[in-house]
Design an enzyme around this catalytic site. Sequence first.
Site, PDB file in Angstrom:
ATOM      1  CB  SER A  90      -0.882   0.164   1.276  1.00 46.78           C
ATOM      2  OG  SER A  90      -2.004  -0.581   1.114  1.00 46.78           O
TER       3      SER A  90
ATOM      4  N   GLY B  71      -5.846  -5.782 -11.751  1.00 48.01           N
ATOM      5  CA  GLY B  71      -4.669  -4.813 -11.869  1.00 48.01           C
ATOM      6  C   GLY B  71      -4.200  -4.538 -13.098  1.00 48.01           C
TER       7      GLY B  71
ATOM      8  CB  ALA C 269      -5.358 -12.099 -12.558  1.00 49.01           C
TER       9      ALA C 269
ATOM     10  CB  CYS D 150       0.416   7.881  -8.369  1.00 50.64           C
ATOM     11  SG  CYS D 150      -0.524   6.450  -9.030  1.00 50.64           S
TER      12      CYS D 150
END
Lengths: 545, 545
Positions: free
Chosen positions: A39, A280, A278, A43
């Site tokens: 986490s 992301g 899956a 960005c």
Amino acid sequence: MSRTVIVGGVAGGMSCATRLRRLDETREIIIIEKGPDVSFANCGLPYYVSGEIKERSSLLVQTPQSLKARFNLDVRVSSEVISVDSDQKTIEVKTDEDIYTLSYDQLVLSPGAKPFIPPLEGIETADNLFTLRNVPDVDKIVTAIEETKPKKAAVIGAGFIGLEMAESLANRGVEVTIIEMAPHVLPTVDYEMAAFAHNELVANGLTVLTETSVVAIEDEGKSLVLATGEKIATDLIILSVGVRPENGLAEFAGIELGMRGGILVDEDYQTSVKDIYAVGDAIIVKHQITKEDTMIALASPANRQGRQVADILGGMKRKNKGSIGTAIVRVFNQAVASTGLTERQLQALNYEFKVVHIDGKNHAGYYPNASMVFLKLLFNPTTGEIYGAQAVGQDGADKRIDIIATAIKAGMTVDELPELELTYAPPFGSAKDVVNMAGYAALNIMEGVTDNIQLSELSEKRDSGAYLLDVRTPTEFEKGNIPGFVNLPLNELRERMTELPKDKEIIVSCHSGQRSYIASRMLVQNGYQVKNLDGSHLLYSTVNG
Amino acid sequence: MSRTVIVGGVAGGMSCATRLRRLDETREIIIIEKGPDVSFANCGLPYYVSGEIKERSSLLVQTPQSLKARFNLDVRVSSEVISVDSDQKTIEVKTDEDIYTLSYDQLVLSPGAKPFIPPLEGIETADNLFTLRNVPDVDKIVTAIEETKPKKAAVIGAGFIGLEMAESLANRGVEVTIIEMAPHVLPTVDYEMAAFAHNELVANGLTVLTETSVVAIEDEGKSLVLATGEKIATDLIILSVGVRPENGLAEFAGIELGMRGGILVDEDYQTSVKDIYAVGDAIIVKHQITKEDTMIALASPANRQGRQVADILGGMKRKNKGSIGTAIVRVFNQAVASTGLTERQLQALNYEFKVVHIDGKNHAGYYPNASMVFLKLLFNPTTGEIYGAQAVGQDGADKRIDIIATAIKAGMTVDELPELELTYAPPFGSAKDVVNMAGYAALNIMEGVTDNIQLSELSEKRDSGAYLLDVRTPTEFEKGNIPGFVNLPLNELRERMTELPKDKEIIVSCHSGQRSYIASRMLVQNGYQVKNLDGSHLLYSTVNG
């Protein structure tokens, strides 16, 4: 008790884990993360390099301890899954100390994407070359800056991360050269919109080389050899030429892969192997506009997908509806934002489309410090379907693209954009927002009230003998004009219209397209053949630096 | 040659005139404006009082001369239409010099709305009392400020114009008292959202009196008599207690009027009298959510309507689809924005609805200078229809309301809000924007994952013996808490859960509702009856000043 093992503890993986816990207190949830952190603010990494984010700890949004305390999650960092046995439903996990086997009932892969490393000659000798994916990467870059005090840096690749890193290094006083293979920076937007970013980079003292390839690295990273043979001296290299899906584990597990090695999943995020899901950056999704397979490496879809797969594991009905790919990047004092398809993509898809560019303001022009929001809207001129939009500006580009992204998701057509009732008070907007105006402009084209050409079509028109008319004031015209254009100010056009040829197509330009549109309406009604030069001199002067 | 006469030269009227000219070069277009100006920046007037807009000329966006030169419009200011003969299709126009008759083929009324003047005893003696509608009004106010140098001002009415004027006067160093009859400022939003504005006004030194009526004005405007008998001394009075449609001419023409005297028009903007159209603040429109008649005095719909009626006169097909009423006001460093219906309106309509309040950030929390965006979303818990939203914040409230206004216009439901892909980079947004989060929260309620109560329901719950649980940390709890709540920190809840009663309803609170939601999920799964206190302590402490 059911056990869900999640591989990858950043956006998608951690959204899955926390949502799954909220849905199910009893399930065992184990997160295996290769890196030392979960986490983290991926960005935000460039802004830690620039020093805008001052504390390294700010990057670590959650820790294994905080996630244990609040969500009863078993988070195992610095742990790599090295094998999967999907028959036995076990994985092997490697840590610094040992390798152990773990069984799972459901396995969720959220491996992300990794920086692409091109096979450049000499790359292995360059210990001043860095990519940026996680906190250890940014630690290495910051350490290198502090220890080697680079005077010059080269950023290879002018996508989002490349430009953010270029700005961050420049803000630390480093002389930065950006090298991009494509014809323009920000290959995810169109050339004329990217030109605003290009000019902003140059205005801030950076060197920007486009259509330029690095073919080799020499002198232990102190010299970059370009395809032209030219060499560029550098003290630090950032390599940011795109990402590739982290698909090694999926491949090992025998999961079917698709385009560019992305992991194939169905609408329920199930891979081709039973009980393995899956989400992301590594998965292939449907583009919501084209309905074709695509990969979109962005945080927002990853987070949504992680939560959705948790819902599915928790017994709820969810479907991955796909993505449209909305993005933004700050380039010094300009933001460049986009959603949906670009003109280049539409051309490649052979779609029927038209474009309008609208020059608006972030808020009422008469209220102090108004700044430009320049908006490009792409749409189908027959159906009105909105294909995409791009915006640049110091302030408010994000808002306009968010509005249009919402409209695209809702399946709105361009004729509905003027209907949007947006917040308006002088400090916040305009009574007719640039989004409304873009809708009007698109509707005018759909309904045949006016027609336009794009800047890229101008030389063809010039060659075919079109009459080129600039309706700005003489003062504006003298300050700078497009070769071949003749000046006749809009306010004199009614009286002097007979000076214009009726047997030639007339291309009308002004500052940004508003006055030329008004002129085109006068002329068309008087029997002239007219097209508006979309974006007019503003776009021409931006593209031509 | 056809002649269109437009009465009223501001938003709707001027949008109609310029569009009509673009569609039709040959038509005669005459604009009759009672005041001395057309196309002035009416929404900017308070900011000229404050001095933020420095030049008076900035308020005059267009002039009769500029409109003649560019659009060949015949603009007649300081001219009042005093009668209509709809059989002969003529009007009488009164100027300072004379009265003349003018024929029309189509008449478009865009008269706007005028400030409501309540019949206050003594009001006619107060030459320090002002309303604000146009440039002459603002001239009078600025002159009064400069000449009489008021120390104290009273603003009667705390709507948009009232608060903007209050702030503007305060910014000029005047001691301001705001007097509002309703229970809270900004009657167009709900009380708990208005509380943020109230607190901001008080924090900036203003006195705010709610549920307070002025019944008389004494001492030539130097004293206001309240319903309580109390008197308030003042040097200057701004009266801003709402607007009424300027319907005198329509009434004269025998046009059918509707609710509160608004001009009735059909979807083509035709009044009940042939060849007379009407647009703008004075007309009755359909509310797009309730489908009921309403009046919405805002610039954005007025501009759209003006353009649409021009299209209709020009032979195109347009329909007035109605309005949802999106608005924003700046109150010092806070913006308060809203769209659609409020909780109070929904209660009055007897709609089934639920509410969620979400505490988010304008951009990534780890990026410097993040500020709160607090969002309220109102929706139908069965169908998911979005009824309305309100947002407050220093930055970015406008963007979130614009996104939700777009979603409402598109007919999106709350389950589609998490799907929105919005621009995200640390300086601009969050990977999960507050709009996405509001969608998740609403969906949780629709799907029975959690349930909440509103702050207004708390005392009822307390009276009925509910157990009140605050899951913040002891440090937070000690700094301030809601009477009756017991502290048990979220991170200890799993271990200490047996301390809680299973036979009572538990109301869970935290800072703003996120941790209490997590707690509610733990508790529900363990057989407790739980509801989340929506907005939690943040909302409680805001409402309680």
